[in-house]
Motif scaffolding. Structure first.
Motif, PDB file in Angstrom:
ATOM      1  N   ARG A  92      -1.572  -7.139 -13.102  1.00 18.79           N
ATOM      2  CA  ARG A  92      -0.304  -7.417 -13.370  1.00 18.79           C
ATOM      3  C   ARG A  92       0.631  -6.312 -13.481  1.00 18.79           C
ATOM      4  NH1 ARG A  92       0.442 -10.119 -19.050  1.00 18.79           N
ATOM      5  NH2 ARG A  92       2.467  -9.803 -18.425  1.00 18.79           N
ATOM      6  N   LYS A  93      -0.077  -4.969 -13.964  1.00 23.78           N
ATOM      7  CA  LYS A  93       0.668  -3.831 -13.634  1.00 23.78           C
ATOM      8  C   LYS A  93       1.046  -3.559 -12.387  1.00 23.78           C
ATOM      9  CE  LYS A  93      -1.693  -2.397 -17.678  1.00 23.78           C
ATOM     10  NZ  LYS A  93      -2.932  -1.151 -18.085  1.00 23.78           N
ATOM     11  N   LEU A  94       0.191  -3.983 -11.512  1.00 20.56           N
ATOM     12  CA  LEU A  94       0.540  -3.715 -10.076  1.00 20.56           C
ATOM     13  C   LEU A  94       1.652  -4.278  -9.525  1.00 20.56           C
ATOM     14  CD1 LEU A  94      -0.341  -2.537  -7.171  1.00 20.56           C
ATOM     15  CD2 LEU A  94      -1.905  -4.347  -7.317  1.00 20.56           C
TER      16      LEU A  94
ATOM     17  N   ALA B 219       0.791  -1.153  -0.147  1.00 19.46           N
ATOM     18  CA  ALA B 219      -0.028  -0.115   0.211  1.00 19.46           C
ATOM     19  C   ALA B 219       0.963   1.082   0.024  1.00 19.46           C
ATOM     20  CB  ALA B 219      -1.036  -0.085   1.162  1.00 19.46           C
ATOM     21  N   ALA B 220       2.037   1.207   0.864  1.00 21.16           N
ATOM     22  CA  ALA B 220       2.757   2.457   0.846  1.00 21.16           C
ATOM     23  C   ALA B 220       3.695   2.683  -0.595  1.00 21.16           C
ATOM     24  CB  ALA B 220       3.843   2.231   1.879  1.00 21.16           C
ATOM     25  N   ARG B 221       3.828   1.579  -1.199  1.00 24.25           N
ATOM     26  CA  ARG B 221       4.627   1.570  -2.316  1.00 24.25           C
ATOM     27  C   ARG B 221       3.747   2.101  -3.638  1.00 24.25           C
ATOM     28  NH1 ARG B 221       6.496  -3.850  -3.761  1.00 24.25           N
ATOM     29  NH2 ARG B 221       4.796  -3.791  -5.234  1.00 24.25           N
ATOM     30  N   LEU B 222       2.361   1.629  -3.406  1.00 26.51           N
ATOM     31  CA  LEU B 222       1.293   2.254  -4.294  1.00 26.51           C
ATOM     32  C   LEU B 222       1.340   3.859  -4.061  1.00 26.51           C
ATOM     33  CD1 LEU B 222      -1.211  -0.619  -4.491  1.00 26.51           C
ATOM     34  CD2 LEU B 222       0.518   0.102  -6.381  1.00 26.51           C
ATOM     35  N   ASP B 223       1.004   4.186  -2.842  1.00 26.75           N
ATOM     36  CA  ASP B 223       0.949   5.384  -2.335  1.00 26.75           C
ATOM     37  C   ASP B 223       1.918   6.407  -3.191  1.00 26.75           C
ATOM     38  OD1 ASP B 223      -1.372   5.262  -1.193  1.00 26.75           O
ATOM     39  OD2 ASP B 223      -0.498   5.247   0.822  1.00 26.75           O
TER      40      ASP B 223
ATOM     41  N   ARG C 223      -0.455   4.489  -9.884  1.00 32.25           N
ATOM     42  CA  ARG C 223      -1.940   4.951  -9.388  1.00 32.25           C
ATOM     43  C   ARG C 223      -2.589   5.290 -10.702  1.00 32.25           C
ATOM     44  NH1 ARG C 223       0.414   7.888  -5.401  1.00 32.25           N
ATOM     45  NH2 ARG C 223       0.273   9.831  -6.481  1.00 32.25           N
ATOM     46  N   GLY C 224      -1.726   5.791 -11.781  1.00 30.83           N
ATOM     47  CA  GLY C 224      -2.422   6.172 -12.978  1.00 30.83           C
ATOM     48  C   GLY C 224      -2.755   4.709 -13.886  1.00 30.83           C
ATOM     49  N   ARG C 225      -2.033   3.701 -13.669  1.00 35.67           N
ATOM     50  CA  ARG C 225      -2.036   2.705 -14.466  1.00 35.67           C
ATOM     51  C   ARG C 225      -3.175   1.825 -14.042  1.00 35.67           C
ATOM     52  NH1 ARG C 225       3.867   1.743 -14.106  1.00 35.67           N
ATOM     53  NH2 ARG C 225       3.347   0.492 -12.334  1.00 35.67           N
ATOM     54  N   LEU C 226      -3.357   1.768 -12.643  1.00 37.58           N
ATOM     55  CA  LEU C 226      -4.533   0.847 -11.902  1.00 37.58           C
ATOM     56  C   LEU C 226      -5.659   1.736 -11.490  1.00 37.58           C
ATOM     57  CD1 LEU C 226      -4.493  -1.764 -10.902  1.00 37.58           C
ATOM     58  CD2 LEU C 226      -3.714  -1.054  -8.577  1.00 37.58           C
TER      59      LEU C 226
END
Length: 111
Positions: free
Chosen positions: A108-110, A15-19, A25-28
């Motif tokens: 898969r992008k995540l 979650a922190a890596r995505l933040d 964030r734009g791809r998902l």
């Protein structure tokens, strides 16, 4: 074998890596509930993917989750750490992701 706390921390780390990753964030661009079931520990977590972020992570299963990741504790940690390729892991049956095909492509992008 990892512990329930290790698995919980891995999800918080994801979650922190995505933040921190504006590109991710734009791809998902999903808005889905997510359940993570850790088979060897008999544990589960659930949360929500929204706006490219993983939020509201909490203990317990969500049987109605739109996306369900089923794996062992060690495979979960390796997957989140980037040591396990998601496509190979699915092919080798190390992990199972239950989601509609379009969501699976985005996920898969995540990972």
């Amino acid at each position: 074998m990892a512990t329930v706390d290790d698995c919980r921390q891995a999800l918080y780390d994801l979650a922190a890596r995505l933040d921190a990753d504006a590109d991710a964030r734009g791809r998902l661009d999903l808005d889905r509930t997510l359940a993570c079931r850790v088979t060897d520990l008999g544990a589960a977590f659930h949360g929500r993917i929204t706006g490219g972020r993983l939020v509201d992570i909490t203990d317990g299963d969500d049987p109605k989750a739109k996306i369900a990741l089923v794996t062992t504790s060690e495979h979960l940690l390796a997957l989140v750490a980037g040591e396990l390729d998601v496509t190979r892991a699915i092919t080798a049956r190390q992990i199972s992701i239950k989601a509609n095909p379009f969501d699976l492509l985005k996920l898969r992008k995540l990972l």
